[in-house]
Design a protein around this motif. Structure first.
Motif, PDB file in Angstrom:
ATOM      1  N   ASN A 105       0.819  -1.217   0.000  1.00  0.00           N
ATOM      2  CA  ASN A 105       0.000   0.000   0.000  1.00  0.00           C
ATOM      3  C   ASN A 105       0.853   1.266   0.000  1.00  0.00           C
ATOM      4  O   ASN A 105       0.328   2.362  -0.163  1.00  0.00           O
ATOM      5  N   SER A 107       2.415   2.623   2.555  1.00  0.00           N
ATOM      6  CA  SER A 107       1.969   3.420   3.691  1.00  0.00           C
ATOM      7  C   SER A 107       2.615   2.889   4.958  1.00  0.00           C
ATOM      8  O   SER A 107       3.153   1.783   4.991  1.00  0.00           O
ATOM      9  N   ASN A 162       0.403  13.980   2.333  1.00  0.00           N
ATOM     10  CA  ASN A 162       0.908  12.623   2.556  1.00  0.00           C
ATOM     11  C   ASN A 162       0.320  11.983   3.811  1.00  0.00           C
ATOM     12  O   ASN A 162       0.795  10.935   4.244  1.00  0.00           O
ATOM     13  N   LEU A 164      -2.656  10.010   5.439  1.00  0.00           N
ATOM     14  CA  LEU A 164      -3.808   9.180   5.090  1.00  0.00           C
ATOM     15  C   LEU A 164      -4.799   9.072   6.238  1.00  0.00           C
ATOM     16  O   LEU A 164      -6.007   8.965   6.015  1.00  0.00           O
ATOM     17  N   HIS A 182      -7.469   5.338   8.620  1.00  0.00           N
ATOM     18  CA  HIS A 182      -7.735   4.677   7.344  1.00  0.00           C
ATOM     19  C   HIS A 182      -6.512   4.839   6.450  1.00  0.00           C
ATOM     20  O   HIS A 182      -6.033   5.939   6.241  1.00  0.00           O
ATOM     21  N   ALA A 183      -6.026   3.744   5.906  1.00  0.00           N
ATOM     22  CA  ALA A 183      -4.895   3.813   4.969  1.00  0.00           C
ATOM     23  C   ALA A 183      -5.427   3.939   3.551  1.00  0.00           C
ATOM     24  O   ALA A 183      -4.992   3.251   2.635  1.00  0.00           O
ATOM     25  N   ARG A 185      -6.486   6.231   0.110  1.00  0.00           N
ATOM     26  CA  ARG A 185      -6.225   7.429  -0.671  1.00  0.00           C
ATOM     27  C   ARG A 185      -7.508   8.021  -1.249  1.00  0.00           C
ATOM     28  O   ARG A 185      -7.509   9.171  -1.690  1.00  0.00           O
ATOM     29  N   LYS A 186      -8.559   7.235  -1.238  1.00  0.00           N
ATOM     30  CA  LYS A 186      -9.861   7.693  -1.739  1.00  0.00           C
ATOM     31  C   LYS A 186     -10.916   7.315  -0.708  1.00  0.00           C
ATOM     32  O   LYS A 186     -11.087   6.134  -0.384  1.00  0.00           O
ATOM     33  N   ASN A 187     -11.621   8.328  -0.186  1.00  0.00           N
ATOM     34  CA  ASN A 187     -12.665   8.049   0.791  1.00  0.00           C
ATOM     35  C   ASN A 187     -13.590   9.264   0.864  1.00  0.00           C
ATOM     36  O   ASN A 187     -13.274  10.249   1.530  1.00  0.00           O
ATOM     37  N   ASP A 192     -13.668  15.004   5.818  1.00  0.00           N
ATOM     38  CA  ASP A 192     -12.361  14.403   6.104  1.00  0.00           C
ATOM     39  C   ASP A 192     -11.786  15.085   7.343  1.00  0.00           C
ATOM     40  O   ASP A 192     -11.005  16.030   7.265  1.00  0.00           O
ATOM     41  N   GLN A 213       1.399   8.255   3.861  1.00  0.00           N
ATOM     42  CA  GLN A 213       1.812   7.768   2.551  1.00  0.00           C
ATOM     43  C   GLN A 213       3.323   7.938   2.433  1.00  0.00           C
ATOM     44  O   GLN A 213       3.860   8.984   2.759  1.00  0.00           O
TER      45      GLN A 213
END
Length: 471
Positions: A105, A107, A162, A164, A182-183, A185-187, A192, A213
């Motif tokens: 990942n 990360s 960077n 996450l 949460h690891a 990159r899209k959520n 947020d 990241q």
């Protein structure tokens, strides 16, 4: 005081190594790296998340104020107590046991007290790194609280870009946990909320864990120290490099001749890179980097040399190519070398790149006209609009050092940055008590109103830190 109640609870919770009350033991935690010196009631040094939760809960119960501290490398006094003697210092320097690297990942999840160098040592064996390039060695939590940038921002972004996920302990509700680890990159499942803590100077909650990241270490780099034709050529050169070298450009650092000269005089191991030519009035440190090695047909030294050769005699007057380690040593030695020259009046500013040339000319003219004994030793990240417009009041100056004059200079420079060039009075270092007055002066009423409401929601009794984001 709290000796018979709260302090006893802290001693029982943390033990002798985790609870410091002797003034001699507390003193190092009450002094900042450059600014900030005060007094603390005691220093709390938890080594686990659960102890942080209990500390926050007890402080809220007893209405006890806290200053959060990581590696204490900040430059705006946000991590040190003031002179009131009413603060406890919550140091996270021992909260550094956990590190979990996910190579697939790209990360890593770490405790907030882990320092940058320790993080990169752990990542290196996997061919990875966290690309915040600094002369200092801050903690992960501190980097988030300040939203650290550094010399490689143009390629890799700042900490915010960077980050996450994170976990934080809240003052309201007291000791409650906000777990956003949460690891991903899209959520897009709502607000947020991790970004509330980025750049907050430790005023919204205690970060105990972060998910970052990370990036692959470059397989090749090319470095040059370049003398531009003049100040406008600094931006011309940048435009050509971005156009012709694209994503390979990883650093673009301006260095004034006065700053370079200070390094040469105070760091004997560093030699004059342009010898036998004299030191230039201004130069630029350029780095290209790539994961691709030369077997792919990409040779960054050839690419950089070819690009610079096209500009010789027009945009570029001189250049030293190669010797990457030596050239980066010059850049990283500037801050320490400048301090040997006298009292530093530091400015961490930013603006649109298009305004940098005009700003610098106007600022130099201002200093020369009104404060001729002051020396300008500036450097900075021109590719992202950042400039450390540092001034030095020489030790042997004809004028005796004056706090009143320094304040006058600060007001004039910041007015020039913010009002004339729509820039920022704190590009990387955050707010903190050192910048609180300027936050109040330059920040819009609506921004202060909304920020104050958020701070009031998360810390209704103003127990966390010294920064106030409201009106």
């Amino acid at each position: 005081m709290h000796e018979n109640s709260l302090f006893v609870k802290f001693k029982n919770l943390l033990g002798e190594i985790g609870f410091l009350s002797d003034p001699v033991d507390c003193r190092p935690y009450c002094r900042g790296a450059r600014y900030g010196q005060g007094d603390s009631l005691a220093v709390l040094r938890p080594d686990c998340h659960e102890h942080v939760v209990e500390i926050v809960r007890l402080c809220r119960e007893h209405h006890q104020a806290l200053v959060l501290q990581g590696a204490n490398t900040g430059l705006v006094a946000a991590s040190t107590p003031d002179g009131s003697g009413r603060f406890l210092v919550l140091s996270l320097e021992r909260l550094k046991k956990y590190i979990a690297i996910d190579v697939v990942n790209r990360s890593v999840e770490v405790d907030a007290g882990l320092c940058l160098h320790e993080l990169n040592q752990a990542l290196e064996e996997h061919g990875l790194f966290f690309p915040i390039d600094l002369a200092a060695n801050p903690s992960v939590g501190g980097m988030i609280a300040a939203n650290t940038g550094g010399a490689k921002l143009i390629k890799y972004g700042d900490v915010r870009q960077n980050l996450l996920g994170l976990r934080a302990v809240l003052m309201e509700p007291a000791g409650q946990i906000l777990d956003l680890r949460h690891a991903l990159r899209k959520n897009n499942t709502g607000l947020d909320l991790k970004h509330l803590f980025v750049g907050s100077s430790g005023s919204f909650g205690v970060i105990t864990r972060a998910v970052l990241q990370v990036h692959y270490l470059p397989r090749q780099t090319a470095v040059a120290l370049v003398v531009p034709r003049d100040q406008s050529a600094v931006l011309e050169l940048l435009q050509v490099l971005e156009r012709d070298c694209g994503e390979y450009l990883s650093a673009y650092e301006g260095i004034s001749g006065a700053a370079l000269d200070a390094v040469l005089r105070h760091v004997p191991a560093i030699t004059q890179p342009f010898h036998p030519e004299p030191c230039p009035e201004y130069c630029v440190l350029i780095e290209l980097s790539s994961r691709a090695d030369t077997s792919t047909g990409l040779d960054l030294n050839v690419l950089l040399s070819t690009c610079l050769e096209k500009m010789f005699g027009t945009v570029v007057e001189n250049a030293v190519i190669g010797r990457a380690k030596d050239l980066w040593r010059i850049r990283h030695a500037i801050s320490e070398a400048v301090r040997h020259e006298g009292r530093v009046i530091a400015f961490d500013i930013s603006m649109s790149r298009s305004n940098l040339v005009d700003f610098r000319a106007q600022a130099l003219q201002l200093i020369a006209a009104h404060y001729p004994w002051i020396r300008v030793m500036d450097f900075g990240h021109w590719a992202d609009g950042g400039c450390h417009f540092n001034l030095v009041w020489p030790s042997d100056a004809s004028e005796e050092f004056s706090d009143h004059i320094v304040q006058q200079i600060r007001d004039q420079i910041y007015d020039l940055v913010v009002l004339r060039h729509q820039g920022s009075f704190s590009a990387e270092h955050g707010i903190g008590p050192y910048n609180q007055m300027y936050y109040q002066r330059y920040t819009s009423q609506m921004q202060k109103h909304l920020s104050g409401q958020i701070q009031g929601l998360l810390d209704p009794e103003n127990l966390l830190g010294l920064c106030r984001f409201g009106e």
